[in-house]
Scaffold this motif. Structure first.
Motif, short mmCIF file in Angstrom:
data_model
loop_
_atom_site.label_atom_id
_atom_site.label_comp_id
_atom_site.label_asym_id
_atom_site.label_seq_id
_atom_site.Cartn_x
_atom_site.Cartn_y
_atom_site.Cartn_z
N SER A 77 -4.28 -7.43 -3.46
CA SER A 77 -4.98 -7.32 -2.15
C SER A 77 -5.55 -6.00 -1.71
O SER A 77 -6.69 -5.62 -1.37
N SER A 78 -4.55 -5.07 -2.09
CA SER A 78 -4.72 -3.61 -1.56
C SER A 78 -5.78 -3.06 -2.42
O SER A 78 -6.70 -2.15 -2.24
N LYS A 82 -9.65 -2.18 -1.06
CA LYS A 82 -10.05 -0.46 -1.58
C LYS A 82 -11.40 -0.51 -2.17
O LYS A 82 -12.41 0.05 -1.51
N VAL A 83 -11.93 -1.53 -3.09
CA VAL A 83 -13.23 -1.60 -3.53
C VAL A 83 -14.06 -2.06 -2.44
O VAL A 83 -15.17 -1.24 -2.37
N VAL A 84 -13.78 -2.80 -1.53
CA VAL A 84 -14.70 -3.15 -0.46
C VAL A 84 -14.94 -2.02 0.58
O VAL A 84 -16.07 -1.55 0.87
N ILE A 85 -13.67 -1.18 0.76
CA ILE A 85 -14.15 0.04 1.67
C ILE A 85 -14.95 0.92 0.94
O ILE A 85 -15.78 1.54 1.61
N GLU A 86 -14.75 1.26 -0.31
CA GLU A 86 -15.71 2.20 -1.11
C GLU A 86 -16.80 1.89 -0.77
O GLU A 86 -17.71 2.49 -0.99
N ASP A 87 -17.18 0.57 -1.26
CA ASP A 87 -18.46 0.17 -1.25
C ASP A 87 -19.26 0.07 0.20
O ASP A 87 -20.36 0.68 0.33
N VAL B 42 -11.59 -10.69 0.97
CA VAL B 42 -11.14 -10.16 2.20
C VAL B 42 -10.35 -11.12 3.19
O VAL B 42 -9.53 -10.81 3.84
N GLY B 43 -10.82 -12.48 3.23
CA GLY B 43 -10.19 -13.40 4.09
C GLY B 43 -8.64 -13.63 3.54
O GLY B 43 -7.85 -13.67 4.50
N LEU B 44 -8.44 -13.53 2.25
CA LEU B 44 -6.92 -13.63 1.69
C LEU B 44 -6.21 -12.44 2.24
O LEU B 44 -5.06 -12.63 2.59
N SER B 45 -6.87 -11.44 2.04
CA SER B 45 -6.21 -10.15 2.42
C SER B 45 -5.65 -10.27 3.90
O SER B 45 -4.42 -9.69 4.39
#
Lengths: 124, 137
Positions: A77-78, A82-87, B42-45
């Motif tokens: 999950s982390s 992380k990838v989403v934030i970097e994007d 993201v939802g699962l996180s």
């Protein structure tokens, strides 16, 4: 003489992409059986019954599987967040703060969840 | 998140990505499934917070657990759990699809569509199976 720069130019920053890529995939492979086990085990539990759920978690094989699931889940999950934030987070400062926050939150939640399982399994 | 809109040529007002969706941009199965992989991820996180709370409440004793389980068994808790279970199973199925791609399999356009339909159907079937077990039990 050609410097190696001409080969590297245009290919983006050489940071730690490969390692993260592999770590994300390896944790994904581990999560396939763990998640299926978790979903279909919990589906069979009477979720509202404290004693039944606690009895289930306390079983050694379940406790070990849960600890593995927690560790892999929060790690994967982390990496994903992380990838989403970097994007999407623009600006190095904001990005760094967001990345640190996400790491800390994942670590804290993972530690709390692991401790809860151990507390139940080891009895007290 | 809020980066200023890029202006390659000042004065030229072209429609930009988010406003293109639906109007000028035709969705395809492939892009929607890809988008959903990230959205479910993201939802699962976010859902891991609930997962951790569930275990902590369970370790906290019968009263703590009862006050937590009350929300899980309420209609909104069941709706959330249903959503999360589907998100998990979808992300799992599509993740396996991604792993196959990483190994170099299934790159032809017909294969990508076929695996896409399989993933969508399988995620729904697995979710139905899990909830079938939960309610029939």
């Amino acid at each position: 003489m050609r410097s190696p720069l001409s080969r590297a130019r245009g290919y983006g920053p050489a940071k730690d992409g490969v390692q993260t890529f592999l770590a994300e995939r390896i944790s994904a492979v581990a999560l396939v059986p763990l998640s299926l086990w978790f979903v279909f085990s919990v589906a069979q539990l009477p979720a509202a019954s404290y004693t039944a759920v606690r009895h289930w978690v306390a079983a050694p094989s379940v406790a070990v599987a849960l600890v593995l699931f927690i560790a892999t889940l929060f790690y994967h999950s982390s990496l994903g967040v992380k990838v989403v934030i970097e994007d999407y987070v623009a600006g190095e400062g904001k990005k760094l703060v967001a990345l640190l926050l996400v790491k800390f939150i994942h670590a804290a939640l993972g530690a709390a969840a692991t401790f809860a399982v151990l507390k139940i399994a080891l009895g007290s | 998140m809020s980066s200023p809109a890029p202006q390659a040529r000042p004065g030229v007002n072209r429609p930009l990505s988010p406003f293109m969706l639906g109007q000028y941009y035709r969705f395809q199965l492939t892009s929607v499934l890809s988008l959903m992989h990230r959205v479910t991820g993201v939802g699962l996180s976010v859902g891991t917070v609930l997962f951790a709370c569930w275990l902590v409440a369970l370790a906290g004793g019968p009263w703590t657990y009862a006050s937590f389980a009350k929300h899980l068994t309420a209609w909104y808790g069941q709706v959330l759990l249903f959503g999360w279970s589907w998100a998990l199973l979808y992300h799992l199925c599509n993740g396996v699809r991604h792993l196959a791609w990483d190994l170099g399999y299934g790159y032809s356009i017909p294969a990508v569509y076929r695996s896409g339909y399989v993933v969508a159907a399988l995620s729904v079937l697995l979710t139905a199976a899990a909830w079938g077990i939960a309610y029939v039990r």
